[in-house]
Design an enzyme around this catalytic site. Structure first.
Site, PDB file in Angstrom:
ATOM      1  N   ASP A  84     -10.329 -24.962 -34.590  1.00 56.62           N
ATOM      2  CA  ASP A  84     -10.104 -23.594 -35.070  1.00 56.62           C
ATOM      3  C   ASP A  84      -9.508 -23.677 -36.480  1.00 56.62           C
ATOM      4  O   ASP A  84      -8.444 -24.264 -36.668  1.00 56.62           O
ATOM      5  CB  ASP A  84      -9.154 -22.882 -34.101  1.00 56.62           C
ATOM      6  CG  ASP A  84      -8.951 -21.413 -34.453  1.00 56.62           C
ATOM      7  OD1 ASP A  84      -8.577 -20.646 -33.564  1.00 56.62           O
ATOM      8  OD2 ASP A  84      -9.141 -21.041 -35.624  1.00 56.62           O
ATOM      9  N   ASP A 130     -15.252 -19.697 -37.312  1.00 56.63           N
ATOM     10  CA  ASP A 130     -14.260 -20.746 -37.588  1.00 56.63           C
ATOM     11  C   ASP A 130     -13.817 -21.500 -36.337  1.00 56.63           C
ATOM     12  O   ASP A 130     -12.856 -22.244 -36.372  1.00 56.63           O
ATOM     13  CB  ASP A 130     -13.049 -20.158 -38.320  1.00 56.63           C
ATOM     14  CG  ASP A 130     -11.993 -19.590 -37.383  1.00 56.63           C
ATOM     15  OD1 ASP A 130     -12.381 -18.994 -36.369  1.00 56.63           O
ATOM     16  OD2 ASP A 130     -10.804 -19.758 -37.674  1.00 56.63           O
ATOM     17  N   GLU A 131     -14.533 -21.305 -35.245  1.00 57.04           N
ATOM     18  CA  GLU A 131     -14.053 -21.843 -33.980  1.00 57.04           C
ATOM     19  C   GLU A 131     -15.210 -22.425 -33.179  1.00 57.04           C
ATOM     20  O   GLU A 131     -16.257 -21.797 -33.070  1.00 57.04           O
ATOM     21  CB  GLU A 131     -13.478 -20.670 -33.190  1.00 57.04           C
ATOM     22  CG  GLU A 131     -12.240 -20.938 -32.436  1.00 57.04           C
ATOM     23  CD  GLU A 131     -11.858 -19.703 -31.642  1.00 57.04           C
ATOM     24  OE1 GLU A 131     -11.755 -19.829 -30.431  1.00 57.04           O
ATOM     25  OE2 GLU A 131     -11.692 -18.622 -32.240  1.00 57.04           O
TER      26      GLU A 131
HETATM   27  P1  TTP Z   1      -8.840 -16.474 -36.139  1.00 58.29           P
HETATM   28  O1  TTP Z   1      -9.173 -17.919 -35.917  1.00 58.29           O
HETATM   29  O2  TTP Z   1      -8.353 -15.684 -34.977  1.00 58.29           O
HETATM   30  O3  TTP Z   1      -7.693 -16.362 -37.238  1.00 58.29           O
HETATM   31  P2  TTP Z   1      -7.486 -17.204 -38.545  1.00 58.29           P
HETATM   32  O4  TTP Z   1      -8.427 -18.355 -38.649  1.00 58.29           O
HETATM   33  O5  TTP Z   1      -7.501 -16.284 -39.721  1.00 58.29           O
HETATM   34  O6  TTP Z   1      -6.001 -17.718 -38.382  1.00 58.29           O
HETATM   35  P3  TTP Z   1      -5.445 -18.859 -37.417  1.00 58.29           P
HETATM   36  O7  TTP Z   1      -6.614 -19.396 -36.640  1.00 58.29           O
HETATM   37  O8  TTP Z   1      -4.828 -19.876 -38.326  1.00 58.29           O
HETATM   38  O9  TTP Z   1      -4.440 -18.180 -36.548  1.00 58.29           O
HETATM   39  O10 TTP Z   1     -10.056 -15.719 -36.759  1.00 58.29           O
HETATM   40  C1  TTP Z   1     -10.962 -16.323 -37.665  1.00 58.29           C
HETATM   41  C2  TTP Z   1     -11.421 -15.335 -38.695  1.00 58.29           C
HETATM   42  O11 TTP Z   1     -12.017 -14.206 -38.073  1.00 58.29           O
HETATM   43  C3  TTP Z   1     -10.291 -14.797 -39.558  1.00 58.29           C
HETATM   44  O12 TTP Z   1     -10.033 -15.629 -40.681  1.00 58.29           O
HETATM   45  C4  TTP Z   1     -10.799 -13.441 -39.933  1.00 58.29           C
HETATM   46  C5  TTP Z   1     -11.688 -13.019 -38.778  1.00 58.29           C
HETATM   47  N1  TTP Z   1     -10.985 -12.048 -37.927  1.00 58.29           N
HETATM   48  C6  TTP Z   1     -11.212 -10.686 -38.115  1.00 58.29           C
HETATM   49  O13 TTP Z   1     -12.007 -10.300 -38.968  1.00 58.29           O
HETATM   50  N2  TTP Z   1     -10.518  -9.782 -37.338  1.00 58.29           N
HETATM   51  C7  TTP Z   1      -9.629 -10.157 -36.372  1.00 58.29           C
HETATM   52  O14 TTP Z   1      -9.023  -9.314 -35.704  1.00 58.29           O
HETATM   53  C8  TTP Z   1      -9.410 -11.574 -36.174  1.00 58.29           C
HETATM   54  C9  TTP Z   1      -8.415 -12.045 -35.142  1.00 58.29           C
HETATM   55  C10 TTP Z   1     -10.095 -12.469 -36.971  1.00 58.29           C
HETATM   56 MG    MG Z   2      -8.769 -19.602 -37.031  1.00 54.66          MG
END
Ligand code: TTP
Ligand code: MG
Length: 362
Positions: free
Chosen positions: A10, A105-106
């Site tokens: 992630d 991203d996951e």
């Molecule tokens: P996440 O992996 O949930 O968040 P992140 O990568 O920004 O932060 P971290 O993993 O370090 O906690 O989500 C990945 C991407 O998806 C995030 O960069 C932006 C998008 N996203 C949204 O557009 N809306 C949302 O509500 C969430 C949670 C994520």
């Molecule tokens: Mg993330």
């Protein structure tokens, strides 16, 4: 069944990190990516500096500004994030073809059969993280475990830039103190119900009789009981071969005028675009589809081939034309409208899937 080795990757504050990489002068400043505060936008994500002010995903941008007056809010650049996601996958594929993307991203990787790093999933994960850092100047967090559930818990454990392994031998101990809120699907409501039953940790949850869980949570109760013991049999699913993707909407009241219908179509196309972007690494759309169900429950589907001249599938005019033609076929009020795409897998996926169908049995 032999023990699986699963990695969950992630990326850290994904959109924000990509923006900081593109413009290093943003580093160290509180930064969010999202819609503007002035037009009721929301935050998609923010970097860790901004998180210290209480800013988080899905928060209205105006609220975020109240928490952090110096917050920089950038418009999202989805094309860029998709390209980075594609690059992540290129790196993953050096180690395994068994990849299940969850979002840009996951992803889950099944490295059970991988011989890289002499089969050490932890070393493979470290290798992947290093490649991503070196080649893409980004950090990702990794969780390594015998199953998907725990791998995902692991990637979140030590974020950002973290790597956390739960070996099969450690699972039993690890579960004892793990808060139930870490279980995917346990939101505030389930958490509160479990707390009433005396289960704040998975260890406590293990002591609640199965019939109580089944009564309280239905089928999910059985799943909770397994997860409480750190058990999860779900396999990493490389995408099933999809033939199409579609979104549809049944209206609360039948629609009889073209203007309303066309604006409903616009909404569907926005959603279709969103959905398709999640899988666009794997598929190429080759036909547009519009479906109309009339108030007499007759329905019609109309489709057209997308020209092979670089034309974008998301051609609103073309969709509108399809809708007009479909509507004329019934010429009466409409209760449901759908928009979709017929898909062809990209070549690489094709090859992976062929390989998989030969050897993907549990
Ligand atoms: P996440 O992996 O949930 O968040 P992140 O990568 O920004 O932060 P971290 O993993 O370090 O906690 O989500 C990945 C991407 O998806 C995030 O960069 C932006 C998008 N996203 C949204 O557009 N809306 C949302 O509500 C969430 C949670 C994520
Ligand atoms: Mg993330």
């Amino acid at each position: 069944m032999s023990q699986r080795k699963i990695i969950h990757i992630d990326a850290d504050s994904f959109y924000a990190s990509v923006e900081m990489r593109e413009n290093p002068s943003l580093q160290g400043l509180p930064l969010a990516v999202g819609g503007p505060a002035e037009s009721r936008g929301v935050i998609a994500t923010c970097n860790y500096e901004a998180r210290r002010f209480g800013v988080h995903s899905a928060m209205p941008s105006s609220r975020a500004r109240q928490h952090c007056p110096d917050l920089i809010i950038l418009k999202p650049r989805f094309d860029l994030y998709r390209e980075v996601s594609r690059q992540f996958h290129e790196i993953f594929r050096r180690y395994t073809q068994r990849i299940e993307p969850l979002s840009l991203d996951e992803a889950f990787l099944d490295v059970t059969a991988s011989s890289a790093q002499r089969g050490s999933a932890t070393l493979i994960a470290q290798d992947i993280r290093q490649c991503i850092k070196r080649e893409l100047q980004l950090t990702v967090s990794a969780g390594i475990a015998p199953n998907k559930f725990l791998a995902k818990v692991g990637s979140d454990w030590d974020k950002p830039d973290g790597c956390f392994t739960i070996t099969p031998e450690q699972v039993a101990d690890f579960m004892l103190d793990l808060p139930v809120s870490r279980i995917n699907g346990v939101g505030a409501v389930t958490e509160a119900k479990l707390a009433k039953l005396g289960a704040r940790t998975c260890g406590e949850l293990q002591h609640i009789p199965l019939d109580v869980l089944l009564r309280q949570f239905g089928k999910y109760g059985a799943r909770l009981a397994q997860l409480a013991h750190g058990q999860d049999q779900r396999e990493v699913r490389t995408s099933r071969v999809r033939k199409s993707i579609s979104v549809e909407n049944t209206f609360s009241r039948d629609i009889a005028d073209e203007q309303t219908m066309q604006s409903a179509l616009e909404g569907l196309l926005d959603e279709l675009e969103n959905r398709f972007h999640r899988i666009e690494e794997q598929y190429r759309p080759h036909k547009r589809v519009v479906k109309v169900k009339f108030d007499d429950f007759n329905q019609t589907t109309i489709e057209e081939t997308i020209a092979d001249n670089g034309e974008h599938w998301l051609n609103n005019v073309a969709y509108r034309g399809l809708l007009a033609r479909a509507w004329r076929r019934g010429n009466r009020p409409v209760r449901l409208l759908g928009a979709g795409l017929r898909l062809t897998p990209h070549k690489l996926e094709n090859r992976e899937q062929l390989a998989l169908f030969g050897a993907d049995q549990d």
